[in-house]
Design a protein around this motif. Structure first.
Motif, PDB file in Angstrom:
ATOM      1  N   UNK A 215      39.069  -2.482 -13.137  1.00  0.00           N
ATOM      2  CA  UNK A 215      39.730  -2.097 -14.483  1.00  0.00           C
ATOM      3  C   UNK A 215      38.949  -1.242 -15.249  1.00  0.00           C
ATOM      4  N   UNK A 216      37.441  -1.544 -15.479  1.00  0.00           N
ATOM      5  CA  UNK A 216      36.778  -1.137 -16.298  1.00  0.00           C
ATOM      6  C   UNK A 216      36.191   0.442 -15.646  1.00  0.00           C
ATOM      7  N   UNK A 217      35.950   0.328 -14.330  1.00  0.00           N
ATOM      8  CA  UNK A 217      35.752   1.574 -13.759  1.00  0.00           C
ATOM      9  C   UNK A 217      36.913   2.397 -13.860  1.00  0.00           C
ATOM     10  N   UNK A 225      27.745   4.314 -15.507  1.00  0.00           N
ATOM     11  CA  UNK A 225      27.637   2.825 -15.158  1.00  0.00           C
ATOM     12  C   UNK A 225      26.525   2.545 -14.395  1.00  0.00           C
ATOM     13  N   UNK A 226      25.699   1.495 -14.543  1.00  0.00           N
ATOM     14  CA  UNK A 226      24.825   0.884 -13.923  1.00  0.00           C
ATOM     15  C   UNK A 226      25.288  -0.487 -13.492  1.00  0.00           C
ATOM     16  N   UNK A 256      32.636   2.266  -4.786  1.00  0.00           N
ATOM     17  CA  UNK A 256      33.919   2.360  -5.536  1.00  0.00           C
ATOM     18  C   UNK A 256      34.008   3.445  -6.573  1.00  0.00           C
ATOM     19  N   UNK A 257      33.103   3.425  -7.440  1.00  0.00           N
ATOM     20  CA  UNK A 257      32.929   4.410  -8.337  1.00  0.00           C
ATOM     21  C   UNK A 257      32.918   5.753  -7.952  1.00  0.00           C
ATOM     22  N   UNK A 284      32.164  12.286 -14.600  1.00  0.00           N
ATOM     23  CA  UNK A 284      31.037  11.567 -14.770  1.00  0.00           C
ATOM     24  C   UNK A 284      29.715  11.862 -13.954  1.00  0.00           C
ATOM     25  N   UNK A 285      29.770  12.871 -13.093  1.00  0.00           N
ATOM     26  CA  UNK A 285      28.843  13.626 -12.349  1.00  0.00           C
ATOM     27  C   UNK A 285      28.256  14.752 -13.383  1.00  0.00           C
TER      28      UNK A 285
END
Length: 330
Positions: A215-217, A225-226, A256-257, A284-285
């Motif tokens: 859910x966060x991702x 994210x790390x 998954x991310x 996010x890239x």
């Protein structure tokens, strides 16, 4: 009616990590309260005998003989039998379901990612109770029993087409009762993209921490994210989160991310005129070369080429779809 009526079909739980199997069927009789659990698959639960009160996204609802409960992937559901309840459950791998949606609507869908978006819009109610009626549902029972028998027999490639034929026969009866949402689509190019290896879904209850991490991702894929940050957010160590996540989704959190970002980048490339680099940053890239490499791993083509392909006109009528596949892999 007791589960013993169905012989070996009384096996209570979904299978463990055997081999990749997109269709699994089990029957069981339940006498005690079932705590809410979620599975990383689509579920169709056929009530064969008895009744229960179910609790899911549809609220607290009674089910009885002739009802079918339809649950999307990762939807929590629990219940309390009124005495006892006997059910047969179809567990369908998400990728397999999306593949069927893609081919059903291939004339208007660009690829399987768009099929995912299309399915999310079309089936906007992820938890439904279908009232087929005892007579109509009873007609399905021989097919369900055979599906159970084939599932219990283990991976049998030579019987897969029979398994699939039985599934389609069941769905042909059930799907007219499924609530759908009107979806508007203009014709787009029909094409296929190279899919990855099938994930080894175990059809086991998902750990709460895994669902929370997903859910966060999904809510913030653009965040840098790390694994350490994600693990801290769900109160696990990085190694624990890695094990829990792979058990639940068949891939690591960072893989998954990357897949999630690739899916969202593909949508931006299809549906907007946003510059490629801006679209990469949006998901996010922040390094073009890194983003292009990961996107190509997922889609088989670069982001620029993907946008070109998504906006080309339809291929001539009658063209073999394999022609498009060769073009994409060139």
């Amino acid at each position: 009616m007791h589960a013993a009526t169905y012989g070996q079909a009384s096996s209570a739980e979904p299978p463990g990590p055997l081999a990749y199997r997109p269709i699994v069927t089990r029957s069981r009789t339940v006498h005690r309260t079932i705590a809410p659990v979620a599975y990383d698959c689509v579920e169709l639960i056929f009530v064969r005998d008895g009744s229960a009160i179910l609790l899911s996204e549809f609220g607290e609802q009674p089910v009885t003989v002739g009802d079918v409960v339809v649950l999307g992937a990762n939807i929590l559901c629990g219940g309390e039998p009124e005495g006892s309840i006997t059910v047969t459950t179809l567990y369908l791998d998400r990728d397999y379901v999306i593949d069927q949606v893609f081919w059903q609507h291939a004339a208007i869908l660009a690829d399987r990612w768009e099929a995912q978006d299309f399915a999310d819009e079309l089936y906007s109610e992820p938890a439904q109770i279908l009232h087929l009626g005892e007579h109509r549902a009873g007609m399905l029972m021989p097919w369900l029993d055979e599906l159970v028998a084939l599932s219990l027999a283990g991976p049998l490639p030579d019987r897969f087409y029979r398994l699939q034929a039985l599934l389609f026969a069941v769905l042909d009866v059930v799907t007219p009762y499924v609530k759908t949402t009107a979806v508007r689509r203009s014709p787009t190019q029909r094409k296929a993209t190279r899919s990855g290896s099938p994930s080894l879904h175990q059809f086991a209850p998902l750990r709460g921490e895994a669902r929370q991490a997903v859910q966060l991702l999904r809510e913030r894929p653009e965040q840098r994210w790390t694994l350490q940050e994600l693990a801290a957010a769900v109160h696990l160590s990085p190694s624990q989160l890695g094990r829990v996540f792979v058990d639940a989704y068949g891939k690591t959190p960072m893989t998954y991310l990357s897949t999630l970002r690739a899916e969202r980048l593909a949508r931006l490339l299809r549906e907007t005129d946003m510059p490629v680099e801006a679209a990469m940053r949006e998901v996010g890239w922040h390094t073009r070369g890194h983003a292009a490499r990961l996107f190509r791993q997922a889609a088989g083509v670069t982001p620029t080429r993907y946008r070109q392909l998504s906006r080309e006109p339809h291929t001539a009528a009658g063209n073999c779809p394999h022609t498009t596949k060769r073009t994409l892999s060139a």
